[in-house]
Every structure is written in structure tokens, then in C-alpha cells.
Design a protein around this motif. Structure first.
Motif, PDB file in Angstrom:
ATOM      1  N   GLU A  55      -1.715 -50.012  20.815  1.00 50.88           N
ATOM      2  CA  GLU A  55      -1.419 -50.593  21.780  1.00 50.88           C
ATOM      3  C   GLU A  55      -2.255 -52.167  21.295  1.00 50.88           C
ATOM      4  O   GLU A  55      -1.786 -53.597  21.872  1.00 50.88           O
ATOM      5  N   THR A  56      -3.272 -52.610  20.618  1.00 50.45           N
ATOM      6  CA  THR A  56      -3.434 -53.798  19.998  1.00 50.45           C
ATOM      7  C   THR A  56      -2.806 -54.153  19.350  1.00 50.45           C
ATOM      8  O   THR A  56      -2.623 -55.875  19.457  1.00 50.45           O
ATOM      9  N   VAL A  57      -1.582 -53.631  18.454  1.00 48.82           N
ATOM     10  CA  VAL A  57      -0.990 -54.146  17.376  1.00 48.82           C
ATOM     11  C   VAL A  57       0.557 -54.776  19.072  1.00 48.82           C
ATOM     12  O   VAL A  57       1.116 -56.113  18.216  1.00 48.82           O
ATOM     13  N   ALA A  58       0.458 -54.330  19.405  1.00 48.17           N
ATOM     14  CA  ALA A  58       1.378 -54.482  20.505  1.00 48.17           C
ATOM     15  C   ALA A  58       1.084 -55.882  21.014  1.00 48.17           C
ATOM     16  O   ALA A  58       2.189 -57.163  20.984  1.00 48.17           O
ATOM     17  N   HIS A  59      -0.328 -55.900  21.229  1.00 43.75           N
ATOM     18  CA  HIS A  59      -0.908 -56.910  22.447  1.00 43.75           C
ATOM     19  C   HIS A  59      -0.634 -58.036  21.121  1.00 43.75           C
ATOM     20  O   HIS A  59      -0.538 -59.575  22.253  1.00 43.75           O
ATOM     21  N   ILE A  60      -0.973 -58.164  20.175  1.00 44.53           N
ATOM     22  CA  ILE A  60      -1.319 -59.613  19.307  1.00 44.53           C
ATOM     23  C   ILE A  60       0.769 -59.503  18.790  1.00 44.53           C
ATOM     24  O   ILE A  60       0.729 -60.791  19.368  1.00 44.53           O
ATOM     25  N   GLU A  61       1.561 -58.678  18.829  1.00 43.35           N
ATOM     26  CA  GLU A  61       2.991 -59.558  18.577  1.00 43.35           C
ATOM     27  C   GLU A  61       3.479 -59.635  19.103  1.00 43.35           C
ATOM     28  O   GLU A  61       4.410 -60.478  19.331  1.00 43.35           O
ATOM     29  N   TYR A  62       3.541 -59.117  21.086  1.00 42.38           N
ATOM     30  CA  TYR A  62       3.970 -59.825  22.205  1.00 42.38           C
ATOM     31  C   TYR A  62       3.426 -60.750  23.001  1.00 42.38           C
ATOM     32  O   TYR A  62       3.874 -60.384  24.111  1.00 42.38           O
ATOM     33  N   GLY A  63       2.149 -60.868  22.420  1.00 45.12           N
ATOM     34  CA  GLY A  63       1.033 -61.954  23.293  1.00 45.12           C
ATOM     35  C   GLY A  63       0.957 -63.374  22.911  1.00 45.12           C
ATOM     36  O   GLY A  63       3.138 -63.581  22.744  1.00 45.12           O
ATOM     37  N   THR A  64       0.350 -64.209  23.294  1.00 46.28           N
ATOM     38  CA  THR A  64       0.080 -65.505  23.169  1.00 46.28           C
ATOM     39  C   THR A  64       0.017 -66.035  21.614  1.00 46.28           C
ATOM     40  O   THR A  64      -0.089 -67.501  22.040  1.00 46.28           O
ATOM     41  N   SER A  65      -0.501 -65.383  21.082  1.00 44.95           N
ATOM     42  CA  SER A  65      -1.598 -65.929  20.222  1.00 44.95           C
ATOM     43  C   SER A  65      -0.609 -66.818  18.662  1.00 44.95           C
ATOM     44  O   SER A  65       1.269 -66.191  18.698  1.00 44.95           O
ATOM     45  N   ARG A  66      -0.859 -67.501  18.229  1.00 46.89           N
ATOM     46  CA  ARG A  66       0.184 -68.051  16.912  1.00 46.89           C
ATOM     47  C   ARG A  66       0.714 -67.057  16.228  1.00 46.89           C
ATOM     48  O   ARG A  66       0.790 -67.424  15.038  1.00 46.89           O
ATOM     49  N   PHE A  67      -0.258 -65.870  16.220  1.00 46.29           N
ATOM     50  CA  PHE A  67       0.076 -65.054  15.379  1.00 46.29           C
ATOM     51  C   PHE A  67       1.331 -63.699  16.168  1.00 46.29           C
ATOM     52  O   PHE A  67       1.310 -62.895  15.519  1.00 46.29           O
ATOM     53  N   ALA A  68       1.485 -64.071  17.317  1.00 44.93           N
ATOM     54  CA  ALA A  68       2.560 -63.186  17.773  1.00 44.93           C
ATOM     55  C   ALA A  68       4.766 -63.678  16.971  1.00 44.93           C
ATOM     56  O   ALA A  68       4.252 -64.162  16.687  1.00 44.93           O
ATOM     57  N   THR A 110       3.562 -60.077   2.132  1.00 49.04           N
ATOM     58  CA  THR A 110       1.957 -59.007   2.816  1.00 49.04           C
ATOM     59  C   THR A 110       1.918 -60.345   3.596  1.00 49.04           C
ATOM     60  O   THR A 110       2.100 -61.351   3.693  1.00 49.04           O
ATOM     61  N   ILE A 111       0.166 -59.988   4.193  1.00 47.27           N
ATOM     62  CA  ILE A 111      -0.105 -60.668   5.091  1.00 47.27           C
ATOM     63  C   ILE A 111      -0.118 -62.576   5.139  1.00 47.27           C
ATOM     64  O   ILE A 111      -0.231 -62.990   5.423  1.00 47.27           O
ATOM     65  N   ARG A 112      -0.600 -62.031   3.600  1.00 46.45           N
ATOM     66  CA  ARG A 112      -1.720 -63.008   3.006  1.00 46.45           C
ATOM     67  C   ARG A 112      -0.494 -64.549   2.617  1.00 46.45           C
ATOM     68  O   ARG A 112      -0.146 -65.946   2.202  1.00 46.45           O
ATOM     69  N   GLU A 113       0.976 -64.087   1.792  1.00 43.95           N
ATOM     70  CA  GLU A 113       2.042 -65.275   2.418  1.00 43.95           C
ATOM     71  C   GLU A 113       2.335 -65.330   3.815  1.00 43.95           C
ATOM     72  O   GLU A 113       3.285 -66.741   3.741  1.00 43.95           O
ATOM     73  N   ALA A 114       1.911 -64.707   4.918  1.00 42.78           N
ATOM     74  CA  ALA A 114       2.603 -64.791   6.723  1.00 42.78           C
ATOM     75  C   ALA A 114       1.305 -65.822   7.122  1.00 42.78           C
ATOM     76  O   ALA A 114       1.808 -65.741   7.979  1.00 42.78           O
ATOM     77  N   ASP A 119     -10.004 -65.133   9.142  1.00 39.31           N
ATOM     78  CA  ASP A 119      -9.890 -66.312  10.804  1.00 39.31           C
ATOM     79  C   ASP A 119      -8.866 -65.486  11.891  1.00 39.31           C
ATOM     80  O   ASP A 119      -9.199 -65.949  12.620  1.00 39.31           O
ATOM     81  N   SER A 120      -7.550 -64.419  10.773  1.00 38.25           N
ATOM     82  CA  SER A 120      -6.364 -64.338  12.121  1.00 38.25           C
ATOM     83  C   SER A 120      -6.772 -63.155  12.612  1.00 38.25           C
ATOM     84  O   SER A 120      -7.408 -62.449  12.026  1.00 38.25           O
ATOM     85  N   LEU A 121      -6.432 -63.009  13.803  1.00 37.10           N
ATOM     86  CA  LEU A 121      -6.353 -62.148  14.937  1.00 37.10           C
ATOM     87  C   LEU A 121      -5.879 -60.321  14.344  1.00 37.10           C
ATOM     88  O   LEU A 121      -6.429 -59.370  13.830  1.00 37.10           O
ATOM     89  N   GLU A 172      -9.737 -55.613   9.311  1.00 35.99           N
ATOM     90  CA  GLU A 172     -10.720 -55.136   9.515  1.00 35.99           C
ATOM     91  C   GLU A 172     -11.796 -53.801   9.693  1.00 35.99           C
ATOM     92  O   GLU A 172     -12.423 -53.106   9.489  1.00 35.99           O
ATOM     93  N   PRO A 173     -10.722 -53.323  11.017  1.00 36.27           N
ATOM     94  CA  PRO A 173     -11.769 -52.457  12.269  1.00 36.27           C
ATOM     95  C   PRO A 173     -11.046 -51.090  11.211  1.00 36.27           C
ATOM     96  O   PRO A 173     -12.134 -50.319  10.989  1.00 36.27           O
ATOM     97  N   GLN A 174     -10.623 -51.003  10.644  1.00 35.55           N
ATOM     98  CA  GLN A 174      -9.475 -50.468   9.268  1.00 35.55           C
ATOM     99  C   GLN A 174     -10.649 -49.828   8.190  1.00 35.55           C
ATOM    100  O   GLN A 174      -9.722 -49.034   7.318  1.00 35.55           O
ATOM    101  N   GLY A 175     -10.737 -50.987   7.842  1.00 35.27           N
ATOM    102  CA  GLY A 175     -11.327 -51.107   6.600  1.00 35.27           C
ATOM    103  C   GLY A 175     -10.595 -51.292   5.295  1.00 35.27           C
ATOM    104  O   GLY A 175     -10.897 -51.766   4.555  1.00 35.27           O
ATOM    105  N   MET A 176      -9.758 -52.420   6.291  1.00 35.33           N
ATOM    106  CA  MET A 176      -9.050 -52.285   4.971  1.00 35.33           C
ATOM    107  C   MET A 176      -8.194 -53.783   4.879  1.00 35.33           C
ATOM    108  O   MET A 176      -9.199 -54.856   5.592  1.00 35.33           O
ATOM    109  N   ASP A 177      -8.175 -54.500   3.433  1.00 32.92           N
ATOM    110  CA  ASP A 177      -8.227 -55.599   3.001  1.00 32.92           C
ATOM    111  C   ASP A 177      -6.620 -56.312   2.777  1.00 32.92           C
ATOM    112  O   ASP A 177      -6.681 -57.182   2.594  1.00 32.92           O
ATOM    113  N   ASP A 178      -5.941 -55.940   3.099  1.00 36.86           N
ATOM    114  CA  ASP A 178      -4.377 -56.234   2.173  1.00 36.86           C
ATOM    115  C   ASP A 178      -3.319 -55.481   3.452  1.00 36.86           C
ATOM    116  O   ASP A 178      -4.048 -54.095   3.852  1.00 36.86           O
ATOM    117  N   GLU A 179      -2.029 -55.981   3.683  1.00 37.67           N
ATOM    118  CA  GLU A 179      -1.687 -55.594   4.100  1.00 37.67           C
ATOM    119  C   GLU A 179       0.508 -56.145   3.737  1.00 37.67           C
ATOM    120  O   GLU A 179       0.201 -56.727   3.623  1.00 37.67           O
TER     121      GLU A 179
END
Length: 385
Positions: free
Chosen positions: A73-86, A101-105, A112-114, A121-128
Motif C-alpha cells: 500500500e505504501t508503494v501504491a500511495h507513492i506511485e499514484y499519489g501527488t508527490s514528485r516521486f509519483a 536504478t533508484i540513483r539514476e531515477a 531525502d526521497s520518499l 530504509e525501513p527494510q534495511g536496504m540501500d539500493d534498488e
């Protein structure tokens, strides 16, 4: 191994998986397993999308630490929401490779990004690395993400290898949707009684769901969060403000459903959204059926008129073509859908996609295994999982 050889090996393995798996969920799990053997990751997911709307309809996640069940649901909120990361996947779909990769995007400080603060971060991850799966038909049938922990970033070879196999994964997703378990049309029956309705609150969490809605959603094969399709439709409707947001989804046992969102009490971010779920009617599946079977635009027009009950002469008159041309289109449609006549075509589309026996499996003796009765808790049933 070079990126090109990795991609070639992955393509070959994905093709074998597509031919050897029985349903979309099994295919997604098997693809994630084979990718992990060649391109290591810590957390992975693959989601189906409706190619007409780019909305997630089912998702498989592996090794995500998500005790609250809110990751999807968090992914859905970010992907379809109103932030600049949608619309991350929407933008990715317009790139040449469909892999990034997320750093390219993300411009600026990633932390500082959602997507980083709410997902990685909540999953203990650093790259995607994110992927969209576009097939040979040019349509997007899915998306995915692979994550790694600190100190293990995805490199250019990883991205190139994944880009080399996204087409095969997309074709496999489409093929998995075409696969159908045996059905007896005479035994087709409704999936329960009462309305199928989900209410999504202002925080985009489920407030209530009727038993029929819970039954439908549980049959979608969305292991990570079985309420995900309802949340996705509600979030998209809330932030886009369209008159009605609609998505088509297929249950694991072969039934096509339509989810339709609307406002329950006003508009805007504070509104409660109601999502109604109903079995798809033949006319609602024309575009999706055409996409699944690779029909041309003209063949799609002919199919729509066949399902409307028009004769060959009526179809010819309506499309301004000759009856002989209509017959040529029909022969092509029959070949692509694996039937031999108009009657068979209508029966397959109607009985298989619209009225399959609900929630049953085929047992060792070749007969249907009965399904337990659904819960009668209309408000809290969705919380029992």
C-alpha cells in the motif's frame, strides 16, 4: 559472465519457466528465483499491471520484512499519489530499456526521497533497481523491483542483463494470464451473495469490506497484500479525480473481475473512496482479450461486434467492409484464440472469463474440490489474514 551472456541465459530460463508454470503467481515466484541465482538481491517483487491503466493488479514479494502488511500500500500511495516521486513506473515505461536504478531515477540526495525513507530504509536496504516488463506486443504487462542492502549496489552489468530479459518476462506474464484451468460451463455459479464493496479511508487504509469483496480479493493471488488492487484503484481515483477509475483483474481460478472506484463523501484527500467489485461482462473484456491474444485493431472491432450479437452482414455494414473481409478477420481471430467457430469463441470468452466455477480446484479424480464457505464478518474480515 558478461551482461549479454547473463541476459541470454536469463531469457532462456524465463522462456522455460513460462512454458512450465501453471498460473501467474507461480510464474512470478519462479522468475524471481531464477533472477536471484544470477543477479543476487535481498528483496524482490514482481507485479502484474492492467496494460490499459498501468495499475497494479497482483504482486509477489520475497523476503520483505513487512509485519504490518502495509508495504504494498505504501508503494501504491507513492506511485499514484501527488508527490514528485509519483508515476515512477509510468516514466520508466517511456525509457528505451525499462530498467533503472533508484540513483539514476532520483535527482538530489536519495535519502531525502520518499522511496528511500518509506520503502528502502525501513527494510534495511540501500539500493534498488526497478523494471517494467514490455512484451513483443508493445504492451506493459508488469513491473518489478529488486533491492540490496548497504555496500552492494547494482552496477551497469546488472542493469544491462536485466534489460536484456524484460521482454521475455512480459511475454511470460501475458502467457500466464492466458492459461486456464479446466472448467465446466454448466457448473458455473455466482461466487456468493450480497454486494462486493470495499471502503478506503482518507489514510488509504481499508475501513471495511463486505464478505463478497474479501472473497473476490483473496482469489487474486496477491500474496503480499490481498487488498492491494482495491487500494491502488482508490488511490489513483483520489489523486487524479477522474469520474470513475476502473481496473480489470484475473483471479487465480480464471475469473475476470472489474474494480470501479468512486467517492463516498465528497472529493479530495479527506474523502472516503468506495470500490465496487463485480464479475466482468464480455464487452468489458474485449480490449483485454484482444491484447492477450495479439489481435489487431480491426480484429478487435470485429470481436466487439461478435460479442454484441451482430451477424457477419451487420458487422460488414457497421465497419464499412465486405462480408468476405469480415470472414477473413474471424478466421484470424479463431486461430489466435484457439477456437473453430463463432459459437466456440463466444462460449470461451463468456464462460471461461465471466462465469467460471468460483474458488474451486481440480482434484486428483478430475472433479471439482469444494471450497469452504466465506466469512460473514463484513467489516473486519480483511484483517484476519
Amino acid at each position: 559472465m558478461t551482461a549479454s551472456r547473463q541476459a541470454s541465459a536469463l531469457r532462456s530460463e524465463v522462456r522455460d519457466i513460462a512454458l512450465g508454470t501453471a498460473d501467474p503467481a507461480e510464474f512470478r515466484h519462479a522468475v524471481l528465483d531464477t533472477i536471484r541465482r544470477r543477479i543476487r538481491y535481498d528483496i524482490g517483487c514482481i507485479a502484474l499491471v492492467d496494460p490499459a491503466s498501468m495499475l497494479f493488479t497482483a504482486v509477489t514479494m520475497v523476503d520483505a520484512d513487512d509485519p504490518s502488511g502495509r508495504a504494498a500500500e505504501t508503494v501504491a500511495h507513492i506511485e499514484y499519489g501527488t508527490s514528485r516521486f509519483a508515476n515512477t513506473y509510468g516514466r520508466l515505461a517511456r525509457t528505451r530499456t525499462g530498467v533503472q536504478t533508484i540513483r539514476e531515477a532520483i535527482d538530489g540526495d536519495l535519502r531525502d526521497s520518499l522511496p528511500y525513507s518509506e520503502i528502502l530504509e525501513p527494510q534495511g536496504m540501500d539500493d534498488e533497481v526497478r523494471l517494467v516488463f514490455r512484451g513483443r506486443d508493445g504492451r506493459i504487462w508488469g513491473g518489478g523491483a529488486l533491492m540490496r542492502g548497504p555496500g552492494r549496489r547494482f552496477d551497469a552489468d546488472d542493469v544491462a542483463a536485466l534489460a536484456g530479459c524484460v521482454g521475455e518476462i512480459s511475454d511470460g506474464l501475458r502467457l500466464s494470464l492466458l492459461r486456464e484451468s479446466p472448467r465446466l460451463a454448466a457448473d458455473a455459479s455466482p461466487g456468493g451473495s450480497g454486494p462486493a464493496v470495499v471502503v478506503v479511508g482518507a489514510d488509504n487504509e481499508i475501513e471495511s469490506a463486505t464478505p463478497q469483496a474479501v472473497e473476490y480479493l483473496e482469489r487474486l493471488g496477491t500474496e503480499a497484500s490481498f487488498m492491494l488492487p482495491a487500494v491502488v484503484v482508490a488511490v489513483r481515483f483520489r489523486y487524479e479525480g477522474s469520474a470513475a477509475r476502473v481496473v480489470r483483474v484475473r483471479t487465480e481460478d480464471g475469473q475476470w473481475l472489474v474494480l470501479r472506484a468512486g467517492s463516498l463523501d465528497g472529493r479530495g484527500e479527506s474523502a472516503r473512496i468506495v470500490v465496487a467489485i463485480e464479475p466482468a461482462q464480455p464487452g468489458q473484456l474485449v480490449a483485454l482479450t484482444a491484447a492477450l491474444h495479439g489481435l489487431t485493431e480491426r480484429e478487435t472491432d470485429v470481436l466487439a461486434r461478435v460479442l454484441a450479437g451482430e451477424t457477419r452482414t451487420e458487422i460488414a455494414r457497421g465497419l464499412f467492409i465486405s462480408p468476405y473481409t469480415v470472414q477473413d478477420h474471424l478466421k484470424s481471430i479463431y486461430a489466435k484464440t484457439g477456437v473453430n467457430s463463432r459459437q466456440e469463441l463466444v462460449a470461451r470468452l463468456f464462460f471461461t472469463h465471466c462465469l467460471p466455477r468460483i474458488g474451486t480446484e481440480i482434484g486428483p479424480d478430475g472433479w471439482f474440490v469444494e471450497k469452504p464457505a466465506p466469512t460473514n464478518d463484513p467489516v473486519g474480515a480483511h484483517r484476519k489474514r
